[in-house]
Design a protein around this motif. Sequence first.
Motif, short mmCIF file in Angstrom:
data_model
loop_
_atom_site.label_atom_id
_atom_site.label_comp_id
_atom_site.label_asym_id
_atom_site.label_seq_id
_atom_site.Cartn_x
_atom_site.Cartn_y
_atom_site.Cartn_z
N LEU A 1 0.83 -1.20 0.00
CA LEU A 1 0.00 0.00 0.00
C LEU A 1 0.87 1.26 0.00
O LEU A 1 0.63 2.22 -0.76
N GLY A 2 1.91 1.22 0.83
CA GLY A 2 2.84 2.36 0.91
C GLY A 2 3.52 2.60 -0.42
O GLY A 2 3.71 3.76 -0.85
N GLY A 3 3.90 1.52 -1.10
CA GLY A 3 4.54 1.62 -2.42
C GLY A 3 3.61 2.27 -3.42
O GLY A 3 4.00 3.18 -4.17
N ILE A 4 2.35 1.81 -3.43
CA ILE A 4 1.37 2.36 -4.38
C ILE A 4 1.15 3.84 -4.11
O ILE A 4 1.15 4.67 -5.03
N ILE A 5 1.01 4.18 -2.82
CA ILE A 5 0.78 5.59 -2.45
C ILE A 5 1.98 6.45 -2.84
O ILE A 5 1.84 7.57 -3.35
N SER A 6 3.19 5.92 -2.66
CA SER A 6 4.40 6.68 -3.00
C SER A 6 4.44 7.00 -4.49
O SER A 6 4.70 8.14 -4.89
N VAL A 7 4.17 5.96 -5.29
CA VAL A 7 4.16 6.16 -6.75
C VAL A 7 3.07 7.15 -7.13
O VAL A 7 3.26 8.06 -7.94
N GLY A 8 1.92 6.98 -6.49
CA GLY A 8 0.80 7.87 -6.76
C GLY A 8 1.15 9.31 -6.41
O GLY A 8 0.89 10.24 -7.19
N LEU A 9 1.76 9.49 -5.27
CA LEU A 9 2.14 10.84 -4.85
C LEU A 9 3.14 11.48 -5.81
O LEU A 9 3.08 12.68 -6.09
N TYR A 10 4.04 10.62 -6.32
CA TYR A 10 5.02 11.13 -7.30
C TYR A 10 4.30 11.73 -8.50
O TYR A 10 4.59 12.85 -8.93
#
Lengths: 172, 125
Positions: free
Chosen positions: B100-109
């Motif tokens: 989830l953290g990985g997805i959110i990080s990419v999304g935030l990018y």
Amino acid sequence: MKTSSILFLALWLLTGCASRTWIETTETTRATGPTTESVENRRLSNEYFELRTDLEPDGFTINETLTADDEGRIVIDLLAPALQCLHYGHDVQLELWSYDDTSPVYTRALTAEQSRDVIREISVQAKLGEEILLRRKSASMLDRVIDAAPDQELRDQLEAIRMKLKIRLAWE
Amino acid sequence: MSQRLTNLGLPLAFCAALILTLPACSSSEFRRWDPEVVVEEEPVDKAEFTESITAGKLTLTATQTFRTRETPIERLTLVHEETYSDMDWDNFGLTFFAILGGIISVGLYFVFAFVVFDETKDNEN
């Protein structure tokens, strides 16, 4: 719903798998070459021996456990047998027993003359300041040998030993 | 079309996941022959003692003759490898939130790159 289920399942599998490896040695063997035979004479290192001396009528005897070092050397302190020899007035038989044998593997007699040599050599060391270790029963015998010493020279040597005497504890 | 792809794709993906994970959750046995040497030793005669007396101490040096037989052999060794499930909720949560953290990080990018710092919007202004 389906996607959620698959995601859940995938996560479950991803987090729950662990592996372990272990080795089982079996008794199954196979020869891969011919047997080679050799005869060699080598030192008996780290072997246990027991030193025993004659059993006296009053029950006195010396019984010590000795260990051969890496070079197969066994060091026997001759002071206690020498005192036994002088006190009881006969040659003392030193017997070295191995725990594997039913008879002594080495025997040697300590005569009165050799005993006096031992006393003289140890008294020289005592005069030079070395501590002399004896078991309690041998130490009390030293007092009796001093009292019954036939000449002054032997008495002086024994007195010198007594000055540097330290009791060797049972576990030593 | 989209519905058909979903209906076909999901079972296929599930099968693929099963195929990929099933071998991992199993056990295997590997046979190995390890070389070693069997040594048999027997004394030929009795121990001999050489003696020396110095400073009131009798030093004996013990030696003995031995006959030694050496046979090279290979021993069968079984190497067991087992994969098993030791899933617990801690691991599950950790993995879940890591993904989830990985997805959110990419999304935030992408949010910062194309929405917050939108170059075309700046140029228009």
